[in-house]
Design a protein around this motif. Sequence first.
Motif, mmCIF file in Angstrom:
data_model
loop_
_atom_site.group_PDB
_atom_site.id
_atom_site.type_symbol
_atom_site.label_atom_id
_atom_site.label_comp_id
_atom_site.label_asym_id
_atom_site.label_seq_id
_atom_site.Cartn_x
_atom_site.Cartn_y
_atom_site.Cartn_z
ATOM 1 N N HIS A 43 62.534 28.101 16.753
ATOM 2 C CA HIS A 43 63.097 26.942 16.064
ATOM 3 C C HIS A 43 62.151 25.749 16.119
ATOM 4 O O HIS A 43 62.089 24.950 15.177
ATOM 5 N N SER A 44 61.417 25.625 17.209
ATOM 6 C CA SER A 44 60.417 24.558 17.312
ATOM 7 C C SER A 44 59.364 24.714 16.223
ATOM 8 O O SER A 44 59.021 23.746 15.536
ATOM 9 N N CYS A 49 56.793 23.046 11.278
ATOM 10 C CA CYS A 49 56.287 23.371 9.938
ATOM 11 C C CYS A 49 56.983 22.541 8.866
ATOM 12 O O CYS A 49 56.334 22.046 7.938
ATOM 13 N N THR A 50 58.282 22.380 8.992
ATOM 14 C CA THR A 50 59.031 21.556 8.036
ATOM 15 C C THR A 50 58.549 20.108 8.080
ATOM 16 O O THR A 50 58.335 19.478 7.033
ATOM 17 N N ILE A 52 55.617 18.979 9.019
ATOM 18 C CA ILE A 52 54.270 18.894 8.449
ATOM 19 C C ILE A 52 54.336 18.976 6.925
ATOM 20 O O ILE A 52 53.677 18.197 6.225
ATOM 21 N N ARG A 53 55.127 19.908 6.393
ATOM 22 C CA ARG A 53 55.247 20.039 4.935
ATOM 23 C C ARG A 53 55.760 18.743 4.310
ATOM 24 O O ARG A 53 55.235 18.283 3.294
ATOM 25 N N LYS A 54 56.786 18.155 4.922
ATOM 26 C CA LYS A 54 57.337 16.908 4.379
ATOM 27 C C LYS A 54 56.339 15.769 4.492
ATOM 28 O O LYS A 54 56.222 14.954 3.585
ATOM 29 N N SER A 55 55.605 15.723 5.590
ATOM 30 C CA SER A 55 54.592 14.676 5.755
ATOM 31 C C SER A 55 53.522 14.787 4.676
ATOM 32 O O SER A 55 53.124 13.786 4.079
ATOM 33 N N VAL A 56 53.070 15.998 4.426
ATOM 34 C CA VAL A 56 52.046 16.222 3.404
ATOM 35 C C VAL A 56 52.611 15.883 2.031
ATOM 36 O O VAL A 56 51.952 15.223 1.221
ATOM 37 N N LEU A 57 53.832 16.301 1.763
ATOM 38 C CA LEU A 57 54.456 16.031 0.473
ATOM 39 C C LEU A 57 54.573 14.534 0.228
ATOM 40 O O LEU A 57 54.233 14.042 -0.844
ATOM 41 N N PHE A 58 55.022 13.789 1.229
ATOM 42 C CA PHE A 58 55.167 12.347 1.050
ATOM 43 C C PHE A 58 53.819 11.657 0.948
ATOM 44 O O PHE A 58 53.677 10.680 0.234
ATOM 45 N N GLN A 59 52.798 12.152 1.645
ATOM 46 C CA GLN A 59 51.459 11.574 1.521
ATOM 47 C C GLN A 59 50.925 11.797 0.123
ATOM 48 O O GLN A 59 50.336 10.906 -0.473
#
Length: 70
Positions: A43-44, A49-50, A52-59
């Motif tokens: 779960h960690s 991963c979620t 990181i994906r959201k951070s990249v998407l928002f960047q």
Amino acid sequence: MVSRRSTKGASKARRDHINHEIRNMRALLPIVQEDQERLSYLHSMAAICTYIRKSVLFQVGKVQNILTEF
């Protein structure tokens, strides 16, 4: 005679290293300590991963917004 060397020690060291890195990344998640400690390693990794994906998407979204302003 073929000498068979045990890889048990190397495997344990590799697992310990992976688990240490997972704990380090889990500590960076923006959630409270109690919730972090309840997460399994699986779960960690999913939460990491979620995040990181959201951070990249928002960047990417911010960069695209900046580029369209010019």
